[in-house]
Design a protein around this motif. Sequence first.
Motif, PDB file in Angstrom:
ATOM      1  N   THR A  76     -21.810 -32.523  -9.051  1.00 26.04           N
ATOM      2  CA  THR A  76     -20.682 -33.033  -9.842  1.00 26.04           C
ATOM      3  C   THR A  76     -21.206 -33.342 -11.244  1.00 26.04           C
ATOM      4  O   THR A  76     -22.292 -33.909 -11.397  1.00 26.04           O
ATOM      5  N   TRP A  77     -20.460 -32.963 -12.247  1.00 23.08           N
ATOM      6  CA  TRP A  77     -20.871 -33.258 -13.617  1.00 23.08           C
ATOM      7  C   TRP A  77     -19.626 -33.568 -14.449  1.00 23.08           C
ATOM      8  O   TRP A  77     -18.503 -33.234 -14.101  1.00 23.08           O
ATOM      9  N   LEU A  78     -19.867 -34.248 -15.545  1.00 21.42           N
ATOM     10  CA  LEU A  78     -18.781 -34.689 -16.422  1.00 21.42           C
ATOM     11  C   LEU A  78     -18.692 -33.781 -17.632  1.00 21.42           C
ATOM     12  O   LEU A  78     -19.699 -33.309 -18.158  1.00 21.42           O
ATOM     13  N   VAL A  79     -17.447 -33.564 -18.070  1.00 23.82           N
ATOM     14  CA  VAL A  79     -17.181 -32.768 -19.266  1.00 23.82           C
ATOM     15  C   VAL A  79     -16.928 -33.678 -20.476  1.00 23.82           C
ATOM     16  O   VAL A  79     -17.432 -33.438 -21.576  1.00 23.82           O
ATOM     17  N   SER A  80     -16.172 -34.773 -20.283  1.00 26.17           N
ATOM     18  CA  SER A  80     -15.872 -35.679 -21.391  1.00 26.17           C
ATOM     19  C   SER A  80     -15.479 -37.044 -20.835  1.00 26.17           C
ATOM     20  O   SER A  80     -14.979 -37.162 -19.702  1.00 26.17           O
ATOM     21  N   VAL A  81     -15.712 -38.064 -21.665  1.00 22.21           N
ATOM     22  CA  VAL A  81     -15.262 -39.432 -21.385  1.00 22.21           C
ATOM     23  C   VAL A  81     -14.603 -39.925 -22.666  1.00 22.21           C
ATOM     24  O   VAL A  81     -15.267 -40.022 -23.713  1.00 22.21           O
ATOM     25  N   ARG A  94     -16.154 -31.702 -13.418  1.00 24.79           N
ATOM     26  CA  ARG A  94     -16.107 -30.603 -12.453  1.00 24.79           C
ATOM     27  C   ARG A  94     -16.905 -31.018 -11.219  1.00 24.79           C
ATOM     28  O   ARG A  94     -17.868 -31.788 -11.305  1.00 24.79           O
ATOM     29  N   THR A  95     -16.495 -30.492 -10.069  1.00 35.32           N
ATOM     30  CA  THR A  95     -17.214 -30.759  -8.826  1.00 35.32           C
ATOM     31  C   THR A  95     -17.110 -29.549  -7.913  1.00 35.32           C
ATOM     32  O   THR A  95     -16.190 -28.726  -8.059  1.00 35.32           O
ATOM     33  N   GLY A  96     -18.049 -29.484  -6.972  1.00 32.91           N
ATOM     34  CA  GLY A  96     -18.057 -28.322  -6.085  1.00 32.91           C
ATOM     35  C   GLY A  96     -17.032 -28.415  -4.982  1.00 32.91           C
ATOM     36  O   GLY A  96     -16.543 -27.375  -4.505  1.00 32.91           O
ATOM     37  N   ASN A 141     -13.931 -31.302  -2.865  1.00 40.96           N
ATOM     38  CA  ASN A 141     -13.166 -32.542  -2.934  1.00 40.96           C
ATOM     39  C   ASN A 141     -13.913 -33.723  -2.332  1.00 40.96           C
ATOM     40  O   ASN A 141     -13.647 -34.875  -2.685  1.00 40.96           O
ATOM     41  N   PHE A 142     -14.855 -33.482  -1.413  1.00 40.47           N
ATOM     42  CA  PHE A 142     -15.628 -34.584  -0.827  1.00 40.47           C
ATOM     43  C   PHE A 142     -16.490 -35.267  -1.899  1.00 40.47           C
ATOM     44  O   PHE A 142     -16.626 -36.498  -1.916  1.00 40.47           O
ATOM     45  N   ALA A 143     -17.060 -34.467  -2.770  1.00 42.77           N
ATOM     46  CA  ALA A 143     -17.868 -35.037  -3.843  1.00 42.77           C
ATOM     47  C   ALA A 143     -17.000 -35.856  -4.802  1.00 42.77           C
ATOM     48  O   ALA A 143     -17.410 -36.912  -5.300  1.00 42.77           O
ATOM     49  N   LEU A 144     -15.778 -35.393  -5.043  1.00 41.79           N
ATOM     50  CA  LEU A 144     -14.868 -36.153  -5.913  1.00 41.79           C
ATOM     51  C   LEU A 144     -14.494 -37.488  -5.276  1.00 41.79           C
ATOM     52  O   LEU A 144     -14.463 -38.534  -5.958  1.00 41.79           O
ATOM     53  N   THR A 145     -14.240 -37.475  -3.975  1.00 40.51           N
ATOM     54  CA  THR A 145     -13.903 -38.717  -3.285  1.00 40.51           C
ATOM     55  C   THR A 145     -15.062 -39.707  -3.329  1.00 40.51           C
ATOM     56  O   THR A 145     -14.880 -40.907  -3.539  1.00 40.51           O
ATOM     57  N   HIS A 152     -13.718 -27.336  -8.720  1.00 37.12           N
ATOM     58  CA  HIS A 152     -12.582 -28.252  -8.748  1.00 37.12           C
ATOM     59  C   HIS A 152     -12.642 -29.055 -10.057  1.00 37.12           C
ATOM     60  O   HIS A 152     -13.594 -29.809 -10.286  1.00 37.12           O
ATOM     61  N   GLN A 153     -11.628 -28.861 -10.867  1.00 32.49           N
ATOM     62  CA  GLN A 153     -11.533 -29.614 -12.115  1.00 32.49           C
ATOM     63  C   GLN A 153     -10.729 -30.887 -11.840  1.00 32.49           C
ATOM     64  O   GLN A 153      -9.682 -30.841 -11.202  1.00 32.49           O
ATOM     65  N   PHE A 154     -11.191 -32.045 -12.364  1.00 35.02           N
ATOM     66  CA  PHE A 154     -10.504 -33.321 -12.089  1.00 35.02           C
ATOM     67  C   PHE A 154     -10.429 -34.146 -13.374  1.00 35.02           C
ATOM     68  O   PHE A 154     -11.213 -33.973 -14.322  1.00 35.02           O
ATOM     69  N   ALA A 155      -9.474 -35.053 -13.360  1.00 34.64           N
ATOM     70  CA  ALA A 155      -9.311 -36.028 -14.440  1.00 34.64           C
ATOM     71  C   ALA A 155      -9.036 -37.383 -13.803  1.00 34.64           C
ATOM     72  O   ALA A 155      -8.105 -37.525 -12.995  1.00 34.64           O
ATOM     73  N   LEU A 156      -9.857 -38.373 -14.161  1.00 34.55           N
ATOM     74  CA  LEU A 156      -9.731 -39.720 -13.609  1.00 34.55           C
ATOM     75  C   LEU A 156      -9.420 -40.713 -14.736  1.00 34.55           C
ATOM     76  O   LEU A 156      -9.764 -40.509 -15.908  1.00 34.55           O
ATOM     77  N   GLU A 157      -8.809 -41.795 -14.342  1.00 30.14           N
ATOM     78  CA  GLU A 157      -8.556 -42.902 -15.265  1.00 30.14           C
ATOM     79  C   GLU A 157      -9.147 -44.175 -14.666  1.00 30.14           C
ATOM     80  O   GLU A 157      -9.032 -44.432 -13.467  1.00 30.14           O
TER      81      GLU A 157
END
Length: 225
Positions: free
Chosen positions: A129-134, A150-152, A154-158, A189-194
């Motif tokens: 898992t790695w970050l693109v921007s904060v 980005r992550t490989g 959904n388990f890594a995102l969780t 898997h591209q994700f966006a968190l707040e």
Amino acid sequence: MIEVNLLPGVKRRSRKSLGGGAASSLKSLKLPDFDRWILFIVAAWVIGIGGLAWLFLGTQAAAATLSGQIETAVADSTRYAATIAQTNELRQRRDTIAMKLEVIQQIDEGRYTWPHIMAELARALPDYTWLVSVAQMDGGATPSFQIDGRTGNNFALTRFMSNLEASPFIRGVRLLSTAQVQEQQTTLHQFALEARFEEPPPDRIETVPLFAADAEEVSDGTAAE
């Protein structure tokens, strides 16, 4: 009372004759009405001039007293004016210093906010898992921010979201969006968190010395001189 005349040939004057002579002399000394009016006018002038002199001298004394009081008041006013000017200058300096301290406190308040956020993001990041921007979303003492990465799978995102919630500096982690993307012929898997920053309680923060010498002194229980 019996009176004896011891001088022969001298006739005793009667009291009546003496009294009559005194009365005739007084009658001869009686002033005419015109002279009495002149005497009254002269007496009035003397009394009036004396009263005016008394009033003049009293007014002069009162004027001298008031003049001394005015001089004293002017001197006090001058001295108090200098004191008031110094007081106002000190107040202006105090207000300026207070404003500078407030700015310094505001700057110092958020000095370690983003270092804490970046450190917690790096600590909570799982494998693959790695970050693109904060990016910061709003400011203040507890800013909120958005994380894109980005992550490989959904388990890594969780796991990443759980690690962020376990941090004492980050709260309110929420998933904004997720989608599959192709990068270098690999499905990711591209994700966006707040999330938002939260100041932890003092007992949750551990401080360490910056220098080795300080660390040794702390471990030995001795204080630096």
